[in-house]
Design a protein around this motif. Structure first.
Motif, mmCIF file in Angstrom:
data_model
loop_
_atom_site.group_PDB
_atom_site.id
_atom_site.type_symbol
_atom_site.label_atom_id
_atom_site.label_comp_id
_atom_site.label_asym_id
_atom_site.label_seq_id
_atom_site.Cartn_x
_atom_site.Cartn_y
_atom_site.Cartn_z
ATOM 1 N N VAL A 20 0.840 -1.212 0.000
ATOM 2 C CA VAL A 20 0.000 0.000 0.000
ATOM 3 C C VAL A 20 0.865 1.248 0.000
ATOM 4 N N GLU A 21 1.889 1.204 0.862
ATOM 5 C CA GLU A 21 2.794 2.362 0.911
ATOM 6 C C GLU A 21 3.496 2.557 -0.427
ATOM 7 N N ALA A 22 3.904 1.447 -1.061
ATOM 8 C CA ALA A 22 4.560 1.560 -2.377
ATOM 9 C C ALA A 22 3.602 2.106 -3.421
ATOM 10 N N GLY A 23 2.342 1.648 -3.386
ATOM 11 C CA GLY A 23 1.358 2.163 -4.342
ATOM 12 C C GLY A 23 1.091 3.631 -4.139
ATOM 13 N N GLU A 24 0.992 3.998 -2.847
ATOM 14 C CA GLU A 24 0.771 5.415 -2.573
ATOM 15 C C GLU A 24 1.956 6.248 -3.038
ATOM 16 N N SER A 25 3.154 5.735 -2.884
ATOM 17 C CA SER A 25 4.351 6.465 -3.348
ATOM 18 C C SER A 25 4.353 6.615 -4.863
ATOM 19 N N GLU A 26 4.001 5.518 -5.558
ATOM 20 C CA GLU A 26 3.953 5.596 -7.023
ATOM 21 C C GLU A 26 2.872 6.596 -7.478
ATOM 22 N N ASP A 27 1.741 6.574 -6.795
ATOM 23 C CA ASP A 27 0.680 7.534 -7.150
ATOM 24 C C ASP A 27 1.150 8.962 -6.912
ATOM 25 N N ALA A 28 1.869 9.135 -5.834
ATOM 26 C CA ALA A 28 2.385 10.481 -5.542
ATOM 27 C C ALA A 28 3.389 10.927 -6.600
ATOM 28 N N ILE A 29 4.231 9.960 -7.023
ATOM 29 C CA ILE A 29 5.219 10.282 -8.067
ATOM 30 C C ILE A 29 4.508 10.635 -9.361
ATOM 31 N N ARG A 30 3.496 9.808 -9.714
ATOM 32 C CA ARG A 30 2.758 10.093 -10.948
ATOM 33 C C ARG A 30 2.033 11.420 -10.851
ATOM 34 N N ALA A 31 1.454 11.683 -9.693
ATOM 35 C CA ALA A 31 0.754 12.964 -9.510
ATOM 36 C C ALA A 31 1.725 14.142 -9.605
ATOM 37 N N SER A 32 2.922 13.938 -9.034
ATOM 38 C CA SER A 32 3.942 15.006 -9.093
ATOM 39 C C SER A 32 4.397 15.261 -10.528
ATOM 40 N N ARG A 33 4.592 14.112 -11.214
ATOM 41 C CA ARG A 33 5.006 14.261 -12.620
ATOM 42 C C ARG A 33 3.907 14.939 -13.443
ATOM 43 N N SER A 34 2.690 14.514 -13.217
ATOM 44 C CA SER A 34 1.573 15.127 -13.951
ATOM 45 C C SER A 34 1.469 16.610 -13.639
ATOM 46 N N SER A 35 1.665 16.964 -12.381
ATOM 47 C CA SER A 35 1.616 18.376 -11.992
ATOM 48 C C SER A 35 2.740 19.161 -12.656
ATOM 49 N N TRP A 36 3.932 18.537 -12.746
ATOM 50 C CA TRP A 36 5.065 19.236 -13.383
ATOM 51 C C TRP A 36 4.809 19.447 -14.874
ATOM 52 N N TRP A 37 4.325 18.388 -15.535
ATOM 53 C CA TRP A 37 4.019 18.524 -16.961
ATOM 54 C C TRP A 37 2.921 19.561 -17.185
ATOM 55 N N LEU A 38 1.934 19.583 -16.309
ATOM 56 C CA LEU A 38 0.851 20.555 -16.446
ATOM 57 C C LEU A 38 1.370 21.980 -16.286
ATOM 58 N N ARG A 39 2.226 22.170 -15.253
ATOM 59 C CA ARG A 39 2.800 23.511 -15.066
ATOM 60 C C ARG A 39 3.669 23.916 -16.243
ATOM 61 N N SER A 40 4.468 22.937 -16.728
ATOM 62 C CA SER A 40 5.334 23.230 -17.882
ATOM 63 C C SER A 40 4.505 23.586 -19.114
ATOM 64 N N TRP A 41 3.435 22.840 -19.329
ATOM 65 C CA TRP A 41 2.561 23.107 -20.492
ATOM 66 C C TRP A 41 1.905 24.478 -20.366
ATOM 67 N N LYS A 42 1.427 24.785 -19.142
ATOM 68 C CA LYS A 42 0.820 26.090 -18.908
ATOM 69 C C LYS A 42 1.830 27.222 -19.117
ATOM 70 N N ASP A 43 3.061 26.999 -18.614
ATOM 71 C CA ASP A 43 4.098 28.030 -18.791
ATOM 72 C C ASP A 43 4.397 28.253 -20.268
ATOM 73 N N THR A 44 4.445 27.144 -21.032
ATOM 74 C CA THR A 44 4.703 27.262 -22.475
ATOM 75 C C THR A 44 3.574 28.021 -23.162
ATOM 76 N N ILE A 45 2.341 27.673 -22.816
ATOM 77 C CA ILE A 45 1.188 28.356 -23.406
ATOM 78 C C ILE A 45 1.206 29.840 -23.058
ATOM 79 N N ASN A 46 1.493 30.150 -21.795
ATOM 80 C CA ASN A 46 1.526 31.555 -21.368
ATOM 81 C C ASN A 46 2.651 32.322 -22.055
#
Length: 297
Positions: A20-46
């Motif tokens: 469970v802890e490993a799954g939660e860590s992977e989800d957190a990593i994926r969420a972090s990566r998704s957040s970074w890509w989203l911010r990067s995409w938004k910055d590029t658009i802006n």
């Protein structure tokens, strides 16, 4: 006594907790990566949007600057009437301000006088040339008759008839006078060699050429002036009204040209629409409906 089945169960629970802890860590990593890509995409658009806004702003500024420059260039140069002193300066300022007031004398009479004067001068020269040709052609001397048939013979005969300078006495006692006379004679011969004496016919033809060129120039200019348009009644009356309100010229003789409608021309070009306007005005006058101003674009 300890239950032997309890240890495997604890191990299974531990494994599940780790998973469970490993799954939660992977989800957190994926969420972090998704957040970074989203911010990067938004910055590029802006960033792209900001660049486009800057480009539009610069283009707008450039267009406004171009419009301002064009407006300045198209703006007519205007001066106040008070900038010109009364007299010829003010009169010239008015007549150069618009084509409607560009009305001047044609001097048709003087052109005719000059043409007639040059014409008669040429007639006299023509008669003298005819008499000279007849004199030489009817001469009993063959050499004189050749002067009519050959320009070279005419020039040679003129050279032969050149007056001979006095012979200098070599025995003169005054050596300085002798040398001065010889120097003058040498200079004379040199001048004659540089510019051969023209025959009477050649000199007459040269004079005819000069007069004929002048006559042709006057005729051509008179012909061009004849193509100029006459001012319309409205244009002439508007100029008269302005002048008699201002009285820029103090001499009655000098302002007389304004009243000479028969001898006035205008520098205003006549377009096809202008000709149609004149035709409509004349037609309305004939029909008894008065005069109107028509503008055809």
């Amino acid at each position: 006594m300890q239950n032997p089945t309890a240890q495997p169960q604890d191990e299974d629970q531990s494994k599940r907790a780790v998973d469970v802890e490993a799954g939660e860590s992977e989800d957190a990593i994926r969420a972090s990566r998704s957040s970074w890509w989203l911010r990067s995409w938004k910055d590029t658009i802006n960033e792209r949007a900001n660049k486009k806004r800057e480009q539009r702003s610069r283009k707008k500024e450039e267009n406004e600057m171009i419009k301002a420059i064009v407006a300045i260039l198209k703006k007519p140069y205007s001066v106040e009437v008070s900038d010109f002193p009364s007299g010829y300066p003010l009169q010239a300022a008015l007549q150069s301000s618009t084509h409607d007031f560009a009305i001047y004398r044609n001097f048709s009479y003087l052109h005719s006088r000059v043409v007639l004067e040059l014409q008669d001068q040429l007639r006299e020269l023509e008669g003298r040339l005819h008499m000279l040709d007849k004199l030489h052609s009817e001469s009993e001397d063959p050499e004189q008759r050749e002067r009519v048939t050959s320009r070279v013979k005419d020039m040679e005969a003129a050279q032969m008839s050149r007056p001979v300078s006095n012979v200098v006495d070599d025995t003169a006692t005054d050596v300085s006078v002798h040398r001065a006379e010889r120097s003058q004679e040498s200079d004379l011969v040199e001048q004659l060699d540089q510019k051969p004496m023209l025959s009477e016919r050649a000199a007459l033809l040269e004079k005819i050429q000069q007069k004929l060129v002048r006559y042709d120039e006057v005729l051509v200019h008179a012909r061009r002036l004849a193509e100029f348009q006459r001012p319309t009644d409205d244009e002439w009356l508007n100029l008269r009204k302005w002048y008699f309100n201002r009285q820029t010229l103090s001499s009655d003789d000098e302002d007389g040209f304004i009243r000479m409608k028969h001898d006035l021309i205008t520098l205003k070009p006549r377009t096809e629409s202008g000709k149609i306007d004149d035709w409509i005005r004349r037609l309305l006058v004939i029909l008894g409906k008065g005069k109107i101003t028509v503008s055809i674009s």
